[in-house]
Design a protein around this motif. Structure first.
Motif, PDB file in Angstrom:
ATOM      1  N   GLN A 165      37.757  41.613 -44.165  1.00  0.00           N
ATOM      2  CA  GLN A 165      36.858  40.574 -43.729  1.00  0.00           C
ATOM      3  C   GLN A 165      35.456  41.213 -43.702  1.00  0.00           C
ATOM      4  O   GLN A 165      35.172  42.433 -43.090  1.00  0.00           O
ATOM      5  N   TYR A 170      36.376  36.072 -45.748  1.00  0.00           N
ATOM      6  CA  TYR A 170      37.606  36.561 -45.898  1.00  0.00           C
ATOM      7  C   TYR A 170      37.968  36.823 -47.306  1.00  0.00           C
ATOM      8  O   TYR A 170      37.627  36.103 -48.187  1.00  0.00           O
ATOM      9  N   TRP A 206      44.477  44.081 -37.826  1.00  0.00           N
ATOM     10  CA  TRP A 206      43.338  44.410 -38.291  1.00  0.00           C
ATOM     11  C   TRP A 206      42.963  45.769 -37.699  1.00  0.00           C
ATOM     12  O   TRP A 206      43.235  46.147 -36.681  1.00  0.00           O
TER      13      TRP A 206
END
Length: 426
Positions: A260, A275, A326
């Motif tokens: 990202q 993305y 993430w």
């Protein structure tokens, strides 16, 4: 005569075959149940059931064992006389086993024999809650939990862990507190091989005094994986596009990560997020780069303004089961020129003054314009008053002058008369 004889012979053979089939079907009858079914626990969460073959089974039967857990889950038919499962021991686990003569699940097995693990000891309200473990960058595992409801604030917790690469159960030594949560982290790098799809880590949390109920957890090594943030190597503009080059965290293949990219523009104050599933750049600037370096082209970025870029990564479903964690954001890198804020600050301060001056000038101009367009109407009474009022003032002035002159003259005559009288008398 020969033809009817042949037909009779074929009929006799069919009857014999039918009789043989009846004898072969005998082993499909219900067999005796298994014997000596027992259960044991190895490591922390590996449960093993073992049993012996049934007594008095048919000699023509090739025994198979039908087994399943509670609610008929994980059904299995196999010739082995044991079965194991990796399961958290937070509640009782039961296995039912029966014998039969075929691998067909529709055949009736013997009477099912059941054996369960003993229930965990201790008050259920004393067990820790929200026990979660995350494998950070394939280097160390961090587990956190909340204390149970019926526990003392000074409870000393202990975490034990085990996985297939360890020869024994180990204790986590790095216990710490983060607010209400309690945690512990331990190194997890010495796996036997890189293919850890079938491996998992067994966890148990309890106290040293044995006053709380143990809490178990099994963490598959293909889930709950959090990579470290990437490192941005370079930013540059070319042909109206922004190229971003970064290096992946260690221990990960590029094909196993998703990305990202966030770009912030100081002038437009926009926050664009891209993305990236497969990061590649067809650019000569990146020829000869080291392996693990990734490139991505960001279109439509203004080169004359200040742009800041940061990146984060996560695992994807190509290599892992979990794609929700993430990494932290990378350090920010900037490119472009930042506009001087002095001009904008000066304009911001001068604008109210300019507006106020313009309003004052406009008001004065409107007042003068009103006088020109709508002049004042003279008052007739005032005009006549001014005319006659001036004349009366002049008449009074002259009257005062005459009286003054007359008085002066009388006084002079009196003085002269007195002087004459004095001279006569002498």
């Amino acid at each position: 005569m020969e033809r009817p004889a042949r037909l009779c012979g074929l009929w006799a053979l069919l009857l014999c075959a039918g009789g043989g089939g009846g004898e072969g079907a005998a082993p499909t009858e219900t067999q005796p149940p298994v014997t000596n079914l027992s259960v044991s626990v190895e490591n922390l969460c590996t449960v093993i059931w073992t049993w012996d073959p049934p007594e008095g089974a048919s000699p023509n039967c090739t025994l198979r064992y039908f087994s399943h857990f509670d609610n008929k889950q994980d059904k299995k038919i196999a010739p082995e006389t044991h079965r194991s499962k990796e399961v958290p021991l937070n509640e009782r686990i039961c296995l039912q086993v029966g014998s039969q003569c075929s691998t067909n699940e529709s055949d009736n097995p013997s009477i099912l024999v059941e054996k369960c693990t003993p229930p965990p000891e201790g008050d259920p309200e004393s067990a820790v809650t929200e026990l979660q473990c995350v494998w950070h960058n394939l280097s160390y595992m961090k587990c956190t939990w909340l204390p149970g409801r019926n526990t003392s604030p000074d409870t000393n917790y202990t975490l034990y862990y085990w996985h297939s690469s360890l020869g024994k159960i180990l204790q986590c030594e790095d216990i710490y507190r983060e607010g209400q949560h309690i945690g512990c982290s331990f190194a997890l790098t010495n796996l036997k091989d890189s293919s850890f799809e079938q491996h998992s880590v067994q966890i148990v949390v309890k106290d040293n005094a044995g006053k709380i109920r143990p809490s178990f957890n099994i963490v598959p090594l293909t889930s709950h994986v959090k990579p470290d943030p990437p490192h941005i190597k370079r930013l540059f503009f070319q042909n109206g596009n922004l190229y971003v080059q970064w290096k992946n965290p260690q221990n990960f293949y590029s094909r196993c990560l998703s990305y990202q990219v966030e770009v912030n523009n100081s002038q437009t104050e926009t926050n664009d997020i891209f993305y990236v599933e497969e990061a590649k750049c067809q650019n000569s600037e990146f020829e000869g780069n080291l392996e693990g370096t990734i490139c991505f082209m960001v279109p439509g970025v203004l080169p004359d303004t200040l742009n800041t870029v940061r990146i984060r990564v996560r695992t994807n479903k190509l290599c892992y089961e979990d794609d929700k964690l993430w990494s932290n954001w990378s350090q920010v890198m900037s490119i472009g020129k930042n506009t001087d804020p002095t001009f904008y600050i000066s304009m911001l301060l001068a604008t109210p003054v300019i507006v106020a001056g313009a309003i004052i000038v406009l008001l004065l101009y409107l007042k003068r314009l009103k006088i020109i367009i709508f002049p004042p109407i003279p008052d007739p009474g005032k005009i006549f008053k001014e005319m006659f009022g001036d004349q009366n003032d002049d008449t009074l002035h002259w009257k005062k002058y005459d009286i003054y002159e007359k008085q002066t003259k009388e006084e002079t005559d009196s003085v002269v008369l007195i002087e004459n009288l004095k001279r006569t008398s002498q």
